[in-house]
Design an enzyme around this catalytic site. Structure first.
Site, PDB file in Angstrom:
ATOM      1  N   GLU A  76       0.806  -1.229   0.000  1.00  0.00           N
ATOM      2  CA  GLU A  76       0.000   0.000   0.000  1.00  0.00           C
ATOM      3  C   GLU A  76       0.836   1.275   0.000  1.00  0.00           C
ATOM      4  O   GLU A  76       0.477   2.257  -0.650  1.00  0.00           O
ATOM      5  CB  GLU A  76      -0.962   0.023   1.199  1.00  0.00           C
ATOM      6  N   HIS A 101     -10.606  -5.125  10.225  1.00  0.00           N
ATOM      7  CA  HIS A 101     -11.267  -5.013   8.916  1.00  0.00           C
ATOM      8  C   HIS A 101     -12.644  -4.360   9.023  1.00  0.00           C
ATOM      9  O   HIS A 101     -13.488  -4.571   8.159  1.00  0.00           O
ATOM     10  CB  HIS A 101     -11.442  -6.396   8.277  1.00  0.00           C
TER      11      HIS A 101
END
Lengths: 326, 337
Positions: free
Chosen positions: B70, B139
């Protein structure tokens, strides 16, 4: 490829301008006229100069906290740069960025960067833009030996290979990440790290302008032809401490005196170029005088320039447009 | 008007903007899915299927799969945006911002200001957020307050398919970096969505319904829950206004203050954790600027200050629901000084 006389004179002028600029910044800081922190590039001039000589219009670079030399090598004007460092409205960034954020996108300079390892992902993006838009440009990431231990460097070496990007990673290893030596902090070998990603990589003597330039020219050529990224591990040395105010006691006075006498890239360049008869010492001396005059004026103008007016500019330039309160 | 899912609305926005502007590129993990395999290409079309079909239409030069990396690809979006592309990058779960926040917070968000107004960074960072999928603490977070706190970013939290499309088109056309947060529990919700491209402007709250007794401000998935609460309240004779700010930065302070003053009673519903969240931010705005009109304390309905739990019984209790929202609205509406 042999550099022409004009190339050599231009290279000398750039190196000399960086050295003179940094010595003036140092003096201004010692006199209390620099509001923030600066990280001086003196000693490393051959690296920025040798690499950026291999670039052409449209190419881009990302820089570091030690970015003044990269700015000058990319052709930024020293007057607004000095004003920026003094926190003045006439600065390159209107006094909003300071030493660590000098940028000029028109000249391909994507910014000095206050974050160690901030640049490698950015050049991947600039290179992707060049590739997607078909401009033929390449992007160079200057970073230090400190940044090679940041995850962003590892990720960007990998991504640039996966996407075959026109990137050149120039690791300027001046031996010190702040006050901690690279000898302590860097495990293994930087060249071997790059080769682990399948990336062409070489070690370069950063005190030799011609060696730096030759390595950069080869890497830039490969990137421009679609051959993907390269890494140059450039061994260099900084003359000053990490930042202006670092008393630099971790290097002995004897060592620093020996460094300045024997490992000054500008003195080496002078000796090489004049002894080989490529340029005359008088030509270099006259460049010295011109550069000194240029910096005299830059410092004078920066000192005289107004400070930014908070009523006018404190809250401008945050967004291109914003329908809300700041 | 055609009915579409939240997912289809986003997919349509991406197709239309990529067709309209060759500078728009999209990349992220599994953004096509299947690259390098001998099976189906574009196998996933993004982890939640939002980018499905873009590869076939626009090709691998503009639809790029990335390594799980990322920092590199979010930073690459920032660099590419500086140099003339309009990248849309996807982070599968906004929770993963932890490994790449520098590229957003210190790079993209700051370029324009610290470069003295010379930079434009027209990138969109799309990410899923929110609890409800039994995905536990790493998450499921609602991290928009973190982005809202950072000057230089715009932050979008759509609550329905029509807004999702219009806000994403605005985000792609916007010249500033935009964080676009998609609640994963909304992807299959359906609503009316026009076929043609259109923009929904930032900084303009949607007045979901109007009522004189109490003003409920809600974001993202909480808007639907506030509507459910409002139906219950209406049956009891309490009429609620519901405001959906749609963007937390910029925030439509004017509309919030207007209705706060009209009803004098305000409830803020926020899926983010309570400390330094949007509920606290909006409550402070109202307290500071509509104090004279208030007839009741400003009430916040938020999860507790805990990570998102896994077990269904715990996660359901964590999230604000219609009953809690209705109870807060009742308290506000009936409050006597």
């Amino acid at each position: 490829m042999q550099l022409s006389r004009d190339d050599l004179l231009a290279a000398y002028r750039t190196m000399r301008t960086i050295r003179e600029f940094e010595s003036r910044v140092h003096a201004e800081a010692q006199a209390g006229r620099v509001p923030g922190s600066t990280h001086l590039y003196a000693g490393q001039e051959a690296v920025a100069t040798g690499v950026c000589m291999a670039l052409r219009e449209g190419d881009t670079i990302a820089s570091t906290h030690r970015g003044h030399g990269h700015c000058i090598a990319m052709g930024l004007d020293v007057g607004p740069m000095m004003a920026e460092i003094l926190g003045k409205a006439t600065g390159t960034c209107k006094g909003k960025g300071g030493s660590m954020h000098i940028a000029d996108l028109e000249k391909g300079m994507l910014g000095a960067n206050g974050i160690v390892g901030g640049g490698p992902p950015l050049v991947c993006g600039a290179a992707l833009a060049a590739k997607t838009l078909g401009t033929g440009a390449v992007s160079v990431c200057f970073s230090g030996d400190g940044a090679v231990n940041q995850g962003t460097t590892a990720e960007s070496l990998n991504l640039s290979m996966v996407w075959t990007l026109p990137v050149i990673f120039v690791v300027e290893d001046n031996g010190w990440g702040e006050a901690t030596s690279a000898e302590f902090a860097v495990a293994g070998d930087i060249v071997e790290r790059a080769r682990g990603y399948g990336m062409p990589a070489v070690r370069v003597d950063g005190l030799s302008l011609t060696e730096v330039h030759e390595a950069a020219r080869e890497a830039v050529g490969r990137a421009r032809e679609g051959g993907g990224p390269s890494l140059l591990h450039v061994k260099t040395e900084r003359f000053f401490g990490h930042f202006n105010g670092d008393v630099d006691t971790y290097r002995s006075e004897a060592w620093k005196a020996e460094q300045r006498a024997n490992r000054d890239c500008i003195l080496r360049f002078r000796a090489m170029a004049t002894e080989a008869g490529l340029v005359a010492a008088e030509d270099l001396d006259s460049i010295d005088r011109e550069v000194a005059a240029l910096l005299d004026e830059a410092v004078r103008a920066a000192r005289a320039a107004p400070e930014p007016d908070p009523a006018r500019v404190l809250t401008t330039d945050v967004y291109v447009s914003y329908e809300g309160r700041l | 008007m055609p009915q579409k899912t939240f997912r289809a609305a986003l997919n349509e926005a991406l197709h239309q903007e990529m067709a309209a502007d060759p500078r728009v590129v999209i990349f992220g993990e599994d953004i096509t899915g299947g690259v390098g395999g001998d099976g189906e290409a574009d196998a996933w079309g993004g982890a939640f299927g939002v980018s499905k079909g873009l590869l076939a239409k626009f090709g691998p030069e503009r639809v790029l799969d990335t390594p799980i990396s990322e920092s590199a690809f979010v930073g690459a979006a920032a660099g590419a945006a500086l140099m003339g592309l309009r990248p849309v990058v996807e982070i599968m779960f906004v929770d993963f911002i932890g490994v790449c926040l520098d590229q957003v917070m210190n790079q993209a968000a700051k370029f324009r200001y610290m470069f003295g107004g010379k930079a434009r960074t027209p990138m969109v960072l799309r990410a899923t957020f929110g609890a409800g999928a039994r995905s536990a603490s790493q998450h499921s977070q609602a991290l928009y307050p973190i982005f809202t706190h950072i000057p230089g970013l715009k932050v979008v939290v759509p609550s329905n398919p029509a807004d999702a499309k219009g806000l994403l088109i605005q985000a792609i056309r916007d010249d500033d970096p935009v964080i676009f947060l998609e609640h994963k529990m909304l992807y299959d919700t359906v609503g009316e969505v026009p076929d043609k491209p259109y923009v929904t402007p930032f900084g303009e709250a949607r007045v979901v319904r109007e009522g004189d007794d109490v003003t409920i401000v809600a974001l993202g998935r909480m808007v639907g829950r506030a509507e459910e609460a409002a139906r219950t309240l209406a049956a009891e004779g309490i009429q609620a206004t519901i405001l959906d700010p749609r963007t937390t930065s910029p925030l439509d302070a004017d509309t919030i203050l207007e209705f706060a003053e009209e009803t004098g009673r305000v409830v803020v519903v926020d899926e983010a954790n309570p400390r330094c969240g949007m509920a606290a931010d909006i409550a402070a705005l109202v307290a500071e600027e509509a104090f004279g009109a208030l007839k009741a304390p400003i009430l916040k309905v938020t999860p507790p200050h805990t990570p998102v739990p896994y077990a269904p019984s715990l996660e359901d209790a964590y999230l604000p629901d219609a009953a809690r929202i209705a109870e807060a609205a009742r308290r506000a509406a009936r409050y006597q000084a």
